[in-house]
Design a protein around this motif. Sequence first.
Motif, short mmCIF file in Angstrom:
data_model
loop_
_atom_site.label_atom_id
_atom_site.label_comp_id
_atom_site.label_asym_id
_atom_site.label_seq_id
_atom_site.Cartn_x
_atom_site.Cartn_y
_atom_site.Cartn_z
N LYS A 138 0.84 -1.20 0.00
CA LYS A 138 0.00 0.00 0.00
C LYS A 138 0.88 1.24 0.00
N GLU A 139 0.36 2.29 -0.61
CA GLU A 139 1.08 3.56 -0.68
C GLU A 139 1.32 4.14 0.70
N ILE A 140 2.52 4.71 0.89
CA ILE A 140 2.81 5.52 2.07
C ILE A 140 2.60 6.98 1.70
N GLU A 145 0.51 11.88 9.71
CA GLU A 145 -0.88 11.86 10.18
C GLU A 145 -1.80 11.23 9.15
N ALA A 146 -1.56 11.49 7.88
CA ALA A 146 -2.41 10.91 6.83
C ALA A 146 -2.31 9.39 6.82
N ASN A 147 -1.14 8.86 7.08
CA ASN A 147 -0.97 7.41 7.15
C ASN A 147 -1.70 6.83 8.36
N PHE A 148 -1.61 7.52 9.49
CA PHE A 148 -2.30 7.03 10.68
C PHE A 148 -3.81 7.03 10.48
N ASN A 149 -4.32 8.08 9.88
CA ASN A 149 -5.76 8.18 9.65
C ASN A 149 -6.26 7.18 8.60
N ALA A 150 -5.36 6.69 7.76
CA ALA A 150 -5.74 5.73 6.73
C ALA A 150 -5.88 4.31 7.28
N PRO A 152 -7.64 1.51 9.21
CA PRO A 152 -9.03 1.31 9.63
C PRO A 152 -9.19 1.42 11.15
N ARG A 153 -10.40 1.76 11.56
CA ARG A 153 -10.68 2.16 12.94
C ARG A 153 -10.18 1.15 13.99
N LYS A 154 -10.51 -0.13 13.82
CA LYS A 154 -10.14 -1.11 14.85
C LYS A 154 -8.63 -1.28 14.97
N SER A 155 -7.94 -1.31 13.84
CA SER A 155 -6.49 -1.44 13.88
C SER A 155 -5.84 -0.16 14.41
N ARG A 156 -6.44 0.98 14.09
CA ARG A 156 -5.92 2.25 14.62
C ARG A 156 -6.07 2.28 16.14
N ALA A 157 -7.18 1.74 16.63
CA ALA A 157 -7.38 1.67 18.08
C ALA A 157 -6.35 0.76 18.74
N ALA A 158 -5.97 -0.32 18.04
CA ALA A 158 -4.95 -1.22 18.58
C ALA A 158 -3.60 -0.52 18.65
N VAL A 159 -3.27 0.29 17.65
CA VAL A 159 -2.03 1.06 17.70
C VAL A 159 -2.04 2.00 18.90
N ARG A 160 -3.16 2.69 19.10
CA ARG A 160 -3.28 3.62 20.24
C ARG A 160 -3.13 2.87 21.57
N LYS A 161 -3.70 1.67 21.62
CA LYS A 161 -3.58 0.89 22.86
C LYS A 161 -2.12 0.57 23.16
N GLY A 162 -1.38 0.18 22.13
CA GLY A 162 0.04 -0.08 22.32
C GLY A 162 0.78 1.13 22.83
N ILE A 163 0.46 2.30 22.27
CA ILE A 163 1.07 3.55 22.70
C ILE A 163 0.72 3.84 24.15
N ASN A 164 -0.57 3.71 24.48
CA ASN A 164 -1.05 4.01 25.82
C ASN A 164 -0.51 3.03 26.86
N GLU A 165 -0.21 1.80 26.44
CA GLU A 165 0.34 0.80 27.34
C GLU A 165 1.84 1.00 27.58
N LYS A 262 5.65 4.69 10.03
CA LYS A 262 5.98 6.08 10.34
C LYS A 262 7.44 6.37 9.99
N ARG A 263 8.33 5.43 10.33
CA ARG A 263 9.75 5.60 10.01
C ARG A 263 9.96 5.67 8.50
N GLY A 264 9.26 4.81 7.77
CA GLY A 264 9.36 4.84 6.31
C GLY A 264 8.88 6.15 5.74
N CYS A 265 7.78 6.66 6.28
CA CYS A 265 7.24 7.95 5.83
C CYS A 265 8.26 9.06 6.07
N GLU A 266 8.82 9.10 7.26
CA GLU A 266 9.76 10.16 7.61
C GLU A 266 11.05 10.10 6.79
N ARG A 267 11.35 8.90 6.26
CA ARG A 267 12.58 8.74 5.46
C ARG A 267 12.29 8.80 3.95
N GLY A 268 11.04 9.08 3.59
CA GLY A 268 10.71 9.33 2.20
C GLY A 268 10.35 8.12 1.36
#
Length: 346
Positions: A138-140, A145-150, A152-165, A262-268
Amino acid sequence: MNQSRMNIRLAVEADKTAWDAYVLAHPDGSLFHLDNWRQSVEQAFGHPSHALLAEDGGRVVGVLPLGEIDSRIFGHFLVSAPFAELGGPLADSPEVAGQLLELAAEIGMERDCAYVELKNKSALDGLPTKNLYFNFSKEIFPEVEANFNAIPRKSRAAVRKGINEGLTASFGNDLFDDFYEVMARSYHQLGTPIFSRRFFRAFLDVFGDDAEVMVVRNKGGHPVGCVMSFYHKDRVMPYYAGSLWEYRQLCPNDFKYWELMKRGCERGYKVFDYGRSKVDTGSFSFKKHWGFEPTPLAYQYQLLKAAELPNLSPANPKYQKKIELWRKMPLALTKIIGPTLAKYLA
């Protein structure tokens, strides 16, 4: 193309630059066609390689990397490419590809191989095909922020849970020992023989800056997940990954893949290549839930001595009891026995 000037031969060390230049320029050229992949596998395991190179008037017009696997348990065969998602011939024309395959079959017969396996991106005419694997890419987007918002909701919530944990991600090949320990434990939990340390180390040594280890830790600093990724052209490619089942509630898989994206995005980089998964498996569903669409791969065969297509997949019912037995073995023992088996699971 002048067929009278066509020359197909085994590549030698002096061909490395021309070989890789052809792979990088070819639209279907992959990480796994590069000479570095052949070199890594050969360095780690010593499996013979047969790198076929087609020339026309001194110009490279096709390549076919082949590895030879000879196991009393898993059989004797040629594969393009070993331990890879992709392989098969790259050529300027179907005619050149056909000639490469003819020579591959000849080598296979001379070496008393049962078959030649070709991990093609697209099917070649006239060869039996398995539609077992699918790639997820899939395209980066340029903005994090655009990648994070892309996602899907349930997987995005799982990422947030990892961050919050309190999960954290660290990158660097100095983390290799932690990476390997997580991989060994993860493979044990799956019932899969682990590769040797030398195998993973070879990729880092040979690919240099184009291969990288990431380790995920919980808030107590304990390693709970890991991934070895490759960087090829415009692609970020997580390829060898593991996580510990007892920490699954922390969502380390969703977290680590987001950190890598995110690392891939930041490195182009432009494409996140999740790699292959078998249909009807957990990893297949996981990638779908991340919003990635499956693209079928064509694993094809030249049957030489074999009467039917091989089936070395862990999903094969005949391996289920062995998988359960492996899970019950002591972890330390699997680290000793595993590499002697895994070196043939190409």
